[in-house]
Design an enzyme around this catalytic site. Structure first.
Site, PDB file in Angstrom:
ATOM      1  N   GLY A  46       1.095  -4.786 -11.475  1.00 49.04           N
ATOM      2  CA  GLY A  46       1.056  -3.526 -12.145  1.00 49.04           C
ATOM      3  C   GLY A  46       2.325  -2.772 -12.614  1.00 49.04           C
ATOM      4  N   ASP A 106       2.252  -7.925  11.635  1.00 48.78           N
ATOM      5  CA  ASP A 106       3.131  -8.017  12.894  1.00 48.78           C
ATOM      6  C   ASP A 106       3.809  -6.656  13.427  1.00 48.78           C
ATOM      7  OD1 ASP A 106       2.686 -10.448  12.113  1.00 48.78           O
ATOM      8  OD2 ASP A 106       4.600 -11.220  12.066  1.00 48.78           O
ATOM      9  N   ARG A 134      -9.532   2.968  -6.731  1.00 51.76           N
ATOM     10  CA  ARG A 134      -9.598   1.734  -6.287  1.00 51.76           C
ATOM     11  C   ARG A 134     -11.087   1.643  -5.199  1.00 51.76           C
ATOM     12  NH1 ARG A 134      -3.609  -0.705  -5.540  1.00 51.76           N
ATOM     13  NH2 ARG A 134      -3.474  -1.249  -7.804  1.00 51.76           N
TER      14      ARG A 134
END
Length: 542
Positions: free
Chosen positions: A133, A297, A359
């Site tokens: 985006g 990680d 979202r």
């Protein structure tokens, strides 16, 4: 493959309602309606989605099962390993070769520091290159960093760290100029103004793009710049453990070659973790838009070293991951499509949510439509989705807009006989981002002296939900800040002899709590087929 016959009835309804939908206005939800929707349908609130941690700085907090399992696990390194003798020495060790790591390395080098960048895969293999985006920054006359600040705080449910958000929005315009000066090819209109678009939760058009390949273009330029500066890069050398001195300061790391298994002890005056996200842990069995190495990680390493994590119970699911064809399942379909007019519609061709909601809200509405209201579209393999009506973009923004701004998406779907210029795309939420991460201040400093974080591994900027366009700006703003701060720290402080005492203590905590799990970090995702796991995914309707 083209859409199968079983989907044609729904496709016909989408085509038949397209013209009338252009006259509809779908209102935004009130704060109360949004809260109710999230609590009822967002995956973070599913019963049994998490468990309480029993060891480490976040003991007692409830986190997703998949995240808790890698945090509460022993190290891949035997704490009796001799780490006092260095194979490599440097001022600043940067762990991670995406946008945050490369930016940190560039700015640390500018101060005169000796920098080594170690990355798990190839330089640039990261979520940065997959960002479509664009980058959010208040650069237009009708915009201001204060408005960007308010939008970001609201999107994060006002849980964000205000100092971090302030740094983000104030530095954002400068970062866009820096990228432009380096040679990033942003989109311009005929009057040579930078093109800006909406993203969900933003009150202004402020997302600057490079068609639908924004992160890839930025990473192209940054990789070139890194090579030109002759900064040493070690590819396929993930970090498997941090080193601390006896005063608790970060003093380096242990790296392991993916190709040979050889291990290297690196002594460093400062370490920057820019290891990205955790999408490949597939929280709750969701598909992911993340790159292959996104296995969390940095979270594991920092947690074992004594860093607190924040908002790690808040996982972001991007509303529009591909649900068909199967070969693209979970791949990101940029929010910029909705910012330029594309509609979200159910199997009846009806809009059910304002496309520019945040979202988390939009993802929850799609899940509700599919799994509760029975208005999802069922694929031949039994998956659910809704339509993203992409032909509307040209009807709203002018003919040719879709191909001009989203040519990458158009070409990807055309490979499978689907043309986004004339046909909608079938979508369902995909795991996209970890909203939380390692607690840090506005300079990327963690609670462990000499240890810094940048990008998605850091926490606090986005609160409980990130707005579109704020990930790329986060990566570059805090990559820059961490690089400068780490280089300054390295000039002032010399750590003592490194040890693995913190690993020894963590292992003792695990034994005392009766925790027995495989070692972490995992480094690469585990895709061994397990009947029980597949049954859980099928039960969730994914």
């Amino acid at each position: 493959m083209p859409y199968p016959l079983s989907l044609q009835e729904s496709l016909n309804k989408v085509n038949a309602t397209r013209a009338s939908r252009l006259r509809e206005k779908v209102p935004r939800l009130s704060l109360e309606e949004r809260d109710q929707l999230l609590r009822a349908y967002h995956p973070d609130h599913r019963p049994g989605a998490g468990r309480e941690l029993v060891v480490g700085p976040n003991r007692g907090e409830r986190l997703p099962l998949e995240v808790a399992d890698v945090l509460e696990a022993p190290s891949r390194v035997d704490p009796e390993m001799n780490v006092e003798r260095a194979d490599v020495e440097t001022d600043v060790l940067v762990v991670g070769g995406g946008g945050g790591g490369v930016t940190a390395a560039l700015f640390a080098t500018e101060t005169g520091a000796k920098v080594l960048l170690a990355t798990k895969l190839r330089l640039g293999d990261s979520n940065t290159v997959m960002s479509e985006g664009g980058i959010a920054a208040a650069t237009r006359p009708n915009d201001a960093p204060a408005l960007h600040f308010l939008d970001t705080m609201g999107g994060g449910l006002f849980c964000n760290d205000r100092n971090l958000v302030r740094a983000l929005v104030l530095d954002a315009p400068m970062i866009v100029e820096w990228l432009k000066d380096l040679g990033v090819m942003f989109d311009y209109d005929p009057e040579l103004n930078m093109v800006v678009s909406f993203a969900g939760g933003h009150s202004r058009r402020r997302v600057h793009s490079c068609r639908d390949l924004s992160g890839l273009e930025m990473m192209r330029v940054l990789r070139d710049e890194l090579r030109c500066r002759e900064i040493e890069v070690m590819e396929f050398w993930p970090c498997i453990e941090l080193l601390l001195d006896r005063e608790g300061r970060c003093a380096g790391a242990v790296l392991e070659s993916l190709e040979t298994g050889r291990r290297l002890v690196v002594h460093a005056r400062a370490v920057i973790l820019a290891t990205g996200g955790l999408g490949r842990l597939h929280v709750q069995g969701f598909p992911t838009s993340n790159h292959y190495g996104a296995t969390g990680d940095g979270l594991v390493l920092a947690y074992r070293a004594g860093c607190r994590l924040v908002f790690m119970d808040a996982i972001q699911y991007h509303p529009t991951g591909a649900a068909w064809p199967e070969q693209m399942f979970g791949q990101l379909i940029t929010e910029a499509l909705r910012g330029n007019g594309a509609h979200l519609v159910n199997c009846e061709g009806q809009r059910f949510i304002n496309e520019l909601e945040t979202r988390d809200t939009t993802s929850s509405a799609i899940i509700r439509e599919c799994l509760d209201r029975g208005k999802g579209v069922t694929t031949p393999t039994g998956r659910q989705g809704v339509w993203l009506d992409t032909p509307v973009v040209d009807m709203v923004m002018g003919r040719g807009t879709l191909m001009r701004l989203f040519s990458g998406i158009v070409r990807r779907f055309r490979r499978y006989g689907i043309d986004p210029l004339t046909e909608p795309l079938l979508v369902f939420p995909t795991q996209h981002y970890q909203n939380g991460g390692v607690y840090m201040n506005e300079h990327g400093e963690t609670e462990v002296p000499g240890l810094y974080v940048a990008g998605e591994v850091g926490g606090g900027v986005h609160g409980r939900n990130r707005l579109g366009g704020n990930s790329l700006v986060d990566v570059f703003v805090f990559g820059r800040r961490a690089g400068l701060a780490a280089a300054d720290y390295a000039r002032r402080v010399t750590p003592g002899l490194p040890t693995l005492e913190h690993v020894r203590r963590f292992h003792a905590e695990l034994r005392a709590a009766g925790v027995d799990r495989p070692a972490s970090p995992r480094l690469l995702p585990d895709y061994v087929r397990r009947p029980q796991a597949e049954a859980e995914v099928a039960k969730a309707g994914l």
